[in-house]
Structure formats: C-alpha cells, structure tokens
Design a protein around this motif. Structure first.
Motif, PDB file in Angstrom:
ATOM      1  N   PHE A 123      52.307 110.532 -21.127  1.00 55.77           N
ATOM      2  CA  PHE A 123      52.986 110.781 -22.082  1.00 55.77           C
ATOM      3  C   PHE A 123      54.497 110.906 -21.627  1.00 55.77           C
ATOM      4  CE2 PHE A 123      49.074 113.836 -23.559  1.00 55.77           C
ATOM      5  CZ  PHE A 123      47.772 113.462 -22.924  1.00 55.77           C
ATOM      6  N   LEU A 124      54.772 110.395 -23.199  1.00 55.31           N
ATOM      7  CA  LEU A 124      56.576 110.368 -23.084  1.00 55.31           C
ATOM      8  C   LEU A 124      57.388 110.403 -23.945  1.00 55.31           C
ATOM      9  CD1 LEU A 124      54.745 107.410 -21.935  1.00 55.31           C
ATOM     10  CD2 LEU A 124      57.629 107.815 -21.133  1.00 55.31           C
ATOM     11  N   VAL A 125      58.271 111.491 -24.044  1.00 60.77           N
ATOM     12  CA  VAL A 125      59.206 111.354 -24.507  1.00 60.77           C
ATOM     13  C   VAL A 125      60.096 110.721 -25.012  1.00 60.77           C
ATOM     14  CG1 VAL A 125      61.018 113.605 -25.054  1.00 60.77           C
ATOM     15  CG2 VAL A 125      59.071 114.324 -24.070  1.00 60.77           C
ATOM     16  N   LEU A 126      60.243 110.706 -26.454  1.00 61.88           N
ATOM     17  CA  LEU A 126      61.711 109.276 -27.195  1.00 61.88           C
ATOM     18  C   LEU A 126      62.706 109.959 -26.453  1.00 61.88           C
ATOM     19  CD1 LEU A 126      59.740 107.912 -30.083  1.00 61.88           C
ATOM     20  CD2 LEU A 126      59.308 106.962 -27.961  1.00 61.88           C
ATOM     21  N   ALA A 127      63.358 109.282 -25.548  1.00 60.05           N
ATOM     22  CA  ALA A 127      64.675 109.483 -25.662  1.00 60.05           C
ATOM     23  C   ALA A 127      66.243 107.881 -25.222  1.00 60.05           C
ATOM     24  CB  ALA A 127      64.439 110.661 -24.648  1.00 60.05           C
ATOM     25  N   GLU A 128      66.947 108.638 -25.478  1.00 64.64           N
ATOM     26  CA  GLU A 128      68.088 106.647 -25.133  1.00 64.64           C
ATOM     27  C   GLU A 128      68.025 106.772 -23.504  1.00 64.64           C
ATOM     28  OE1 GLU A 128      71.864 107.104 -26.671  1.00 64.64           O
ATOM     29  OE2 GLU A 128      70.793 106.788 -28.520  1.00 64.64           O
ATOM     30  N   THR A 129      67.990 107.821 -23.042  1.00 65.38           N
ATOM     31  CA  THR A 129      67.614 107.766 -21.011  1.00 65.38           C
ATOM     32  C   THR A 129      66.400 107.786 -20.162  1.00 65.38           C
ATOM     33  OG1 THR A 129      67.938 110.090 -21.414  1.00 65.38           O
ATOM     34  CG2 THR A 129      70.246 109.094 -21.404  1.00 65.38           C
ATOM     35  N   GLY A 130      65.427 107.726 -21.092  1.00 65.61           N
ATOM     36  CA  GLY A 130      64.354 107.180 -20.726  1.00 65.61           C
ATOM     37  C   GLY A 130      63.961 106.088 -19.616  1.00 65.61           C
ATOM     38  N   GLU A 131      63.378 106.068 -18.348  1.00 59.61           N
ATOM     39  CA  GLU A 131      63.589 105.080 -17.760  1.00 59.61           C
ATOM     40  C   GLU A 131      62.532 104.264 -17.230  1.00 59.61           C
ATOM     41  OE1 GLU A 131      61.265 107.449 -17.885  1.00 59.61           O
ATOM     42  OE2 GLU A 131      60.354 108.435 -15.749  1.00 59.61           O
ATOM     43  N   SER A 132      61.848 104.434 -18.765  1.00 60.90           N
ATOM     44  CA  SER A 132      60.611 103.610 -19.285  1.00 60.90           C
ATOM     45  C   SER A 132      60.295 102.689 -20.905  1.00 60.90           C
ATOM     46  CB  SER A 132      59.390 104.155 -19.360  1.00 60.90           C
ATOM     47  OG  SER A 132      58.945 104.705 -17.914  1.00 60.90           O
ATOM     48  N   GLU A 133      61.078 101.228 -21.075  1.00 62.95           N
ATOM     49  CA  GLU A 133      60.749 101.370 -21.990  1.00 62.95           C
ATOM     50  C   GLU A 133      59.598 101.189 -22.920  1.00 62.95           C
ATOM     51  OE1 GLU A 133      61.929  96.631 -21.790  1.00 62.95           O
ATOM     52  OE2 GLU A 133      62.095  96.629 -23.839  1.00 62.95           O
ATOM     53  N   VAL A 134      59.210 101.085 -24.156  1.00 65.31           N
ATOM     54  CA  VAL A 134      58.508 101.469 -25.327  1.00 65.31           C
ATOM     55  C   VAL A 134      58.057 100.963 -26.337  1.00 65.31           C
ATOM     56  CG1 VAL A 134      58.270 103.808 -23.058  1.00 65.31           C
ATOM     57  CG2 VAL A 134      59.028 103.977 -25.936  1.00 65.31           C
ATOM     58  N   PHE A 135      57.029 100.856 -26.410  1.00 65.49           N
ATOM     59  CA  PHE A 135      56.422  99.815 -28.206  1.00 65.49           C
ATOM     60  C   PHE A 135      55.024 100.806 -28.056  1.00 65.49           C
ATOM     61  CE2 PHE A 135      58.013  96.978 -23.921  1.00 65.49           C
ATOM     62  CZ  PHE A 135      58.803  96.323 -24.149  1.00 65.49           C
ATOM     63  N   TYR A 136      55.323 100.839 -29.445  1.00 69.98           N
ATOM     64  CA  TYR A 136      54.405 101.402 -30.608  1.00 69.98           C
ATOM     65  C   TYR A 136      54.526 101.331 -32.070  1.00 69.98           C
ATOM     66  CZ  TYR A 136      58.782 104.963 -31.057  1.00 69.98           C
ATOM     67  OH  TYR A 136      59.909 105.261 -31.324  1.00 69.98           O
ATOM     68  N   ASP A 137      53.970 101.620 -32.378  1.00 67.52           N
ATOM     69  CA  ASP A 137      53.579 101.838 -33.894  1.00 67.52           C
ATOM     70  C   ASP A 137      53.778 103.440 -34.888  1.00 67.52           C
ATOM     71  OD1 ASP A 137      52.488 102.160 -36.332  1.00 67.52           O
ATOM     72  OD2 ASP A 137      50.170 101.554 -36.109  1.00 67.52           O
ATOM     73  N   SER A 138      54.908 102.816 -34.899  1.00 64.27           N
ATOM     74  CA  SER A 138      55.371 104.527 -35.397  1.00 64.27           C
ATOM     75  C   SER A 138      55.083 104.782 -35.615  1.00 64.27           C
ATOM     76  CB  SER A 138      56.598 104.278 -37.074  1.00 64.27           C
ATOM     77  OG  SER A 138      56.040 103.547 -37.971  1.00 64.27           O
ATOM     78  N   ALA A 139      53.542 105.100 -36.586  1.00 65.68           N
ATOM     79  CA  ALA A 139      52.452 106.092 -37.086  1.00 65.68           C
ATOM     80  C   ALA A 139      52.313 107.568 -36.115  1.00 65.68           C
ATOM     81  CB  ALA A 139      51.655 105.482 -37.580  1.00 65.68           C
ATOM     82  N   ILE A 146      60.942 108.892 -21.799  1.00 62.19           N
ATOM     83  CA  ILE A 146      60.487 109.718 -20.380  1.00 62.19           C
ATOM     84  C   ILE A 146      59.515 110.040 -19.808  1.00 62.19           C
ATOM     85  CG2 ILE A 146      61.963 112.167 -19.055  1.00 62.19           C
ATOM     86  CD1 ILE A 146      63.869 111.782 -21.104  1.00 62.19           C
ATOM     87  N   GLU A 147      59.240 109.904 -18.969  1.00 63.43           N
ATOM     88  CA  GLU A 147      57.671 110.224 -19.251  1.00 63.43           C
ATOM     89  C   GLU A 147      57.042 111.863 -18.254  1.00 63.43           C
ATOM     90  OE1 GLU A 147      55.577 108.572 -14.926  1.00 63.43           O
ATOM     91  OE2 GLU A 147      54.396 110.152 -16.046  1.00 63.43           O
ATOM     92  N   VAL A 148      56.708 112.106 -18.779  1.00 62.97           N
ATOM     93  CA  VAL A 148      56.619 114.197 -18.826  1.00 62.97           C
ATOM     94  C   VAL A 148      55.225 114.702 -17.970  1.00 62.97           C
ATOM     95  CG1 VAL A 148      58.288 114.744 -20.047  1.00 62.97           C
ATOM     96  CG2 VAL A 148      56.041 114.929 -21.118  1.00 62.97           C
TER      97      VAL A 148
END
Lengths: 450, 450
Positions: free
Chosen positions: A210-226, A282-284
């Motif tokens: 479960f990831l919270v989108l944030a500029e300081t996140g440690e993971s790069e993520v790829f997603y469909d904006s939907a 950010i992985e929560v």
C-alpha cells in the motif's frame, strides 16, 4: 488540556539533520526526540497521534474479525534456526546474547513465533479459519537510518497472520486484509494505493504493497491514474463474504499499479497514454499470501474432516504504525506546519485566548474547553501569556485542524472565530455554535481504542 | 465474541514448570505462552486483561495530571555512562552491540533518558511542575526467571518521572503518585498497601512499595493490621491540593507497614500485639523521591524567578503492569480457576448455551449477546457444541465474574440463570432483567483507555 501544563517543546530552528519535511516538522512540533540513530522518544504530542493511529488499526482489525494478542520483542533464535531465516536474514536483524550466552534477537517480524503458537495449540480444521495480529515494537538494524520515523531502527508495527485450511480460504483472508487496510488508511485521511509488489524475505507470489503518493517516497511507482479515483468510502461490507471481499480486491487491483520491483513496461504501455503516471510512493503496509512456506518448515498441520494431516495455508500482513505519522505529514502539510486529518489529530481543536488575564476572555475560553470536553472532544487551550502571533504560529505548526480564537472584541459582539487549518477560512459565530459545529465535524471521526 | 471464533487454548493438564497458582492458571486459561525463559507471548485472553490494566493505569495517571509519552525500548549506553549506572548496574542489564559496534542496552528503567529529554527542552522554572510517564516494555536479565509474568525478563511497566523546583514541590508529586496508585489498585479489585521500603539502585530516602498480601509473595512484610482496614473508596480528590494529597499519604503511611528491608523490631514492637502481623507480599509498584541525584549527574537545571540556576528535584514511580495480572490472580482465585474482579475482567459475562443447535436457545443467546453489546459490554458466548459440564469448567477456569446460562427448560418459563463466579450463587430471571443487572454491576467499572 491546558498548554501551560503540557509538555510541548516546539523548536524555532529547523533541525539540520532532518532531510524531509515530516522529519523536520515532527522535530519542530515537539513530537519526537532522537535518542540514538534511528531510535526516537515519542514526546506527548507524538505519542498521542501514535496511539490514535494504533487505535484505528485495532478497531479495523477487530471489525474484520481478527484477534488481537501480543508477542514479545525479544525472541530466542531457536525458531529462526528451525525456519532457516536466522542465517538468511542479514545484518539488519539485531542479534543479542543474554547472560547465559543464549542467542536471542529483537524481532523484525513474527512468522516463526506465531506459527509455533499455532502448532502448539491447534490440531483440527475445526479451529480454522484463524487470524491473529499484534501491534508491537520491532527492530531493524538499518545501516543508515534516516528520514525520522519513516526509516527508523525501532519502529511500531501491526503484523497479522492468517491460518487457513486451503489456498482458497487463505486468499479470502488476503482479500479481507486488503479491505480492512483500505478502510484503515481512509480513516486516517490517507489515500494508500494497493500495488503489486515483490515478496522479499517474507516470500510469496501474492503480495500487495500500500503506497501513499509523495515526492519523498522511497519507491518509484507506475500506475493508471484511474486508481486514484477509487475510494472505499462508507460502504458496508460483510467480512465473511468471499464475494464481497473478492469484489473489492478486483475493483482496487485490476488497474495497473506497480512498484519498480514488479513494473512491466509492456503492461504499462497498454494503459491509455493520458492515464499513465510515474511517481514516488511511501510504503505504509503490505499483505502476503505465502502458502505453506512456514507451516511446512515448522510443522504446523491440522487434521481435515477426512482425517488427513495437512499443512495450513498462511499469510502475513503488516501496517507500519509509527511510519504512518511520517507518511500522513508528508501528504498533509504546508509551509506553516502540519495539517492533521480529523481522524488522527492529537487534539480536536485549539483554543487561542487573545488576551490571557482578561476575565471575560478567560471565562469564555474555559467555557469552550468544558463544553468540548463534555462532548467527548479534546481541546488544547493555549492559556499562556504570549502574543497572539506566537500562539497562532504554534497552532499552525502542530497542525490541529480547527482553531477557536477568543478575544475581548469578538466577545462584545457575542462571537468567537472558528478557523480551518486546511483552508485558512474563518467564520465568526456564537461560542455554542462553534462547539456544535465541531461536534458535527467529528461525529464521523470517533476512535474508541481497544 | 463467539468462542468458536476466538483463540482460547485452555489446557486440561497442569503445566509442570509452573510453581505458583497464577502461573499455572495463566497457562491453563490460555492467557500466555512461554517463548523463552522469562519471556511470554500474550495470547488473546491475556492480552485483553493486560490492555485493560494498562488503560486503568493511563486513566488514573492522566486524572492526576501526568502526561503520557513513550521512550524506546533500546537506548544508547552513553547516557548511562554519564550517570555512572552503566557500570553500577549488574548483569541484569541486557547489553547489546549494534551492527556498528555501538553499546546499547534494553532499558530496565528510564531516569537517564527522561532527564536528557528534560534538560534538552526545559530551562525555566515556569515550565514546572512537570510529570511525564510511559507504559513500555522493559527487560531485566534475571538469572533465574520464574513465577510466570511475576518475575519475567521482558515485562510491561508504567514508569513516571516528576520534575519540580523544590523538595517541597517534589514531595507533593510523590504524594500525588501515592494517591493515584491507591485509586489504580482499588479499581483493579486489589488492596495494595504502601510500605516503607529501600531505595535500591534507583536511590533515595523517600520510597514506598505497594504490596498485595499473598502467600506466594517474594517479600516478607510486617504491619499493623489496622492498615488493611483503610480504603481510598470513591472519595473525590483535588490532585493540585497539597493538603489533600498529604492527608492521604499520612492516613495510609503513618501506621506501621514495612518490608523486611526496612523492618524495625523496636517500632514494630510498639504496635499493639493483637494488631502485629507478619505475612508475605507481592510488590506491584514503588514510588521514589531522590532529589537531585540524576539532575546533578546529568546537568538538568532550571533558572529560578530570581535568575539562579538550580538542579531540579525528581522522583520516579513505577507500576508493574504485566506483573499485576499475576498478583490479581494470586489474590483472587479458587480451585476451579481465576476469579476476575469486575474492573479488569477480559469479558464482562459468559453466555453458556446448554443446547447449541436448539433454535430457541440459540436465538435467546444471540439476543443476550446483542443486548449486552448494545450496552457497551463484551460478552463471551460459548457457542460450541460441547457438553454443559465442559462449558462451565472453561468459564470457571477463565474466571469471568458473571455467567448467563441459557437452556430450553428455563426458556419455557421465560428465564435464564445468572451466576456469580465469586459466590457461586445463581438466580433465575428474565433475559432482559439479567442484562439490566449486568449493566448496573458494571456501571462503576468502565475503562475508556487512552
């Protein structure tokens, strides 16, 4: 609570060691104090939020039918040798020797211990399904701890474990966890997107982070904006219903959303171009189904209705409780400080007395304090003899979502000012009306705890 | 909660390793499971009681104006070297080396760390008085851990620390703690007698231990039997009132009551002979005033109104939260099992269905369950297809203070049976009347938690 009697050591200076905004703001707002690298004391304000988050997690886990318990922070190394993870785990596991020379460790996770509890007590399919969880301190001896509580060494985590007779049942438990996690994060004012992830040292093919989108996140993520349009909302769910939980899983995980560990360019390319997003997260939390990996290794079997002995199917499911404070702040702040979502705010409203010592203003503040407390809300009343500017700055920094400002001029007209931290908008209204409005605002944000 | 969905692994056999009744009963009732010597997992039933006790402690500490926070379980050794206790503490301190070779320890107590937090943030008398506390896991590497959670290695403890400008103020804090502790124990159904004690490694001339009289107690105690007639009761107290708190201290500590460490034969001899008692006691808490011992060692000073810098006067105050479960059981059990006081019982009432599967009995049990839950009570409904004898034995073992027995025969007459675990007395009454009676019984035993 009166601020004059509270311990709220706010800092004027921005601490130089803090690289990200949540770390800076937690230090400045007097929420935490570093005690050693990656190890923090939770000062009163920080502890209050930590406990609220913990209580929301408890409520949602119990709602899903999961049973709270607690395992110790230190474990004997024996079980970890039995599972093979004692050697497999690297230097991040803090190894300890007690006075008798026995190998111990500070638990980073508890698959071995919970499986041992299970195998010692359960032998029949009749006792399944079973999901137990704990919220407990863990330790991970990070080589370079940083980002405050986001990547600390001692951290507070919810870890839950399901035991089921079949893969099918265990996948229902997996889905149930996904649903309960969606509810949990939304109650904290967070959008946490389940993304296909990698099993890592826990193992397993089925896993979502479960990831919270944030500029300081440690993971790069790829997603469909939907996926960011989805929300669980206040729908009712029957956690025993396989169909309902499966339906939620499908709704929230069918669209493309992956971390860099599992990212697939070809699949991502199939998403309409205008909806393709790359961001940081950010992985929560993370959920796993790993089948019989630990039950095989540790001999956790039950007898079926047909008398056959089979290894139980398991999964484990974690929420980073202390890390969530950082994630929430990363997602909700401005230049003046933190902006707490109503669900986790340490105090429900601040009361600022513009003229401490003025009999009428003092009486009005005390009346507001009493009325809010009588309604089960917790105000923080700044009763210090400070200038208004300083009081406003402190309230903005610590981020209470609502502030009531009380001054002699307003009181002459029978009004106080109610200000939203998020929008900055104020309205003048009678003290009773301000109390009524806060009661209404918080009606959907009550945390009962355990 | 339905027992069929709960995890309650009761044992038929008495575990051979358990020497005292509380240890035996906690194992048999499925409350704890040993994970290593002196280290326990808290199974659901045990965790539920632990949490209730924790919440009562929180409530009473906050009522006294003390501020909750939390310090980490692991600390750097640096502060302990500064205070001189790193070497002074013996092998009971668990010393740890992290991956970078730094000296750490698992905190047995936190005078150093809280004093460091204080000295880093407080510099003026205006911020005093201040009392902060935590409830956190501690570790003491006992050479021979025994008696279950009564003398474990990893244990859960409340430790509070007061900072005051003068000895006089600090003694008020001391008295305030004494009052709050009396209330705390009484809410748990315990009589804990404050006895003059020895400072030990914490230090200080002013110290009282709170002891629960029990044959299995580790301390020999000597007292005037008149102290056992005292009770705090439901009197109101203003914790800010020096006189009121001092009055309670005098009332509860003037009569002779001492542990063997401070026992004085001559003074004891002055007690009328018929009131002289020698017994054994379980220590469940201790309060200390130790002046400027740690503030001098660690440089915790404040500026007075006159501009002078002075060391703050401190005390520390502990309650053995996990140990209390053992103490309560030692004080309250019979041959059939535990008898929980209403204030800490894990479930408020058991519901026993004598004929599971009988439509009318099942419906009556479910209605009772719903009615109790709607009133904010937690029933444990034994919905298993077991014989009545087994169900009664389990309820007696786990010690719920009230049991509602539901069977087809009673229902024909419109009644169920309400049984007191303590007296064994039963009465037949309508289901609604049973619910009403339980609501009344528990009206004074609500725990809200943090």
């Amino acid at each position: 609570m009166r601020l004059s009697r509270y311990f709220l050591p706010v800092l004027k200076e921005t601490p130089s060691e803090a690289q990200i905004v949540s770390h800076r703001l937690m230090l400045r707002a007097g929420m935490i104090k570093q005690s050693a690298a990656g190890i923090y004391s939770w000062l009163p304000l920080g502890f209050k939020v930590l406990r609220k988050i913990e209580n929301i997690v408890h409520e949602e886990q119990m709602r899903a039918g999961h049973i709270p318990m607690q395992m110790p922070t230190l474990q004997s190394a024996d079980l970890w040798k039995e599972s093979g993870r004692y050697d497999a785990y690297g230097e991040e596991m803090l190894r300890i020797t007690d006075r008798h020379g026995r190998d111990m460790l500070y638990t980073p996770t508890a698959e071995e211990l919970i499986t041992d509890i299970f195998r010692s007590n359960v032998s029949s399919y009749k006792d399944l399904p079973l999901t137990m969880y704990q919220i407990q301190w863990k330790f991970r001896d990070e080589i370079r701890p940083r980002f405050g509580v986001m990547r600390g060494r001692e951290f507070y985590m919810k870890d839950g474990y399901n035991f089921d007779l079949s893969k099918e049942d265990a996948l229902h438990a997996y889905n149930r966890h996904l649903v309960s996690y969606l509810r949990t994060y939304e109650r904290m004012g967070l959008q946490a997107i389940p993304m296909r992830a990698d099993g890592g040292p826990i193992g397993g093919d089925y896993t979502h982070e479960f990831l919270v989108l944030a500029e300081t996140g440690e993971s790069e993520v790829f997603y469909d904006s939907a996926v960011t349009d989805l929300s669980f909302g206040d729908r009712e769910i029957d956690y025993d219903s396989v169909e309902q939980c499966q339906g939620v899983l499908e709704e929230f995980t069918t669209k493309y959303a992956r971390t860099d560990e599992t990212h697939d360019e070809a699949l991502f390319g199939a998403v309409p171009e205008e909806r393709r997003r790359t961001a940081r997260g950010i992985e929560v939390g993370q959920i796993f189904y790993f089948g019989t990996k630990y039950s095989d290794a540790l001999g956790a079997q039950v007898q079926t209705a047909e008398g056959e002995k089979v290894s139980v199917h398991m999964g484990s499911h974690g929420i980073g409780v202390s890390r969530l404070l950082g994630a929430i702040i990363e997602a909700s702040h401005d230049d003046n400080g933190i902006i707490w979502p109503e669900g986790v705010t340490p105090f429900h409203a601040g009361i600022v007395n513009l003229k401490q010592g003025d009999a009428e203003a003092d009486a009005a503040c005390e009346a507001l304090e009493k009325a809010l407390e009588a309604a089960g809300l917790e105000p923080l009343y700044d009763d210090r003899k400070e200038r208004a500017g300083g009081k406003f700055a402190t309230m903005d920094l610590i981020g209470l979502p609502w502030r009531i400002t009380v001054g002699p001029r307003g009181l002459k007209n029978g009004v106080v000012e109610l200000t939203s931290r998020r929008t900055g908008e104020s309205e003048e209204l009678a003290p009773e009306a301000a109390v009524a409005k806060l009661i209404e605002i918080y009606a959907d944000h009550r945390v009962t705890g355990l």
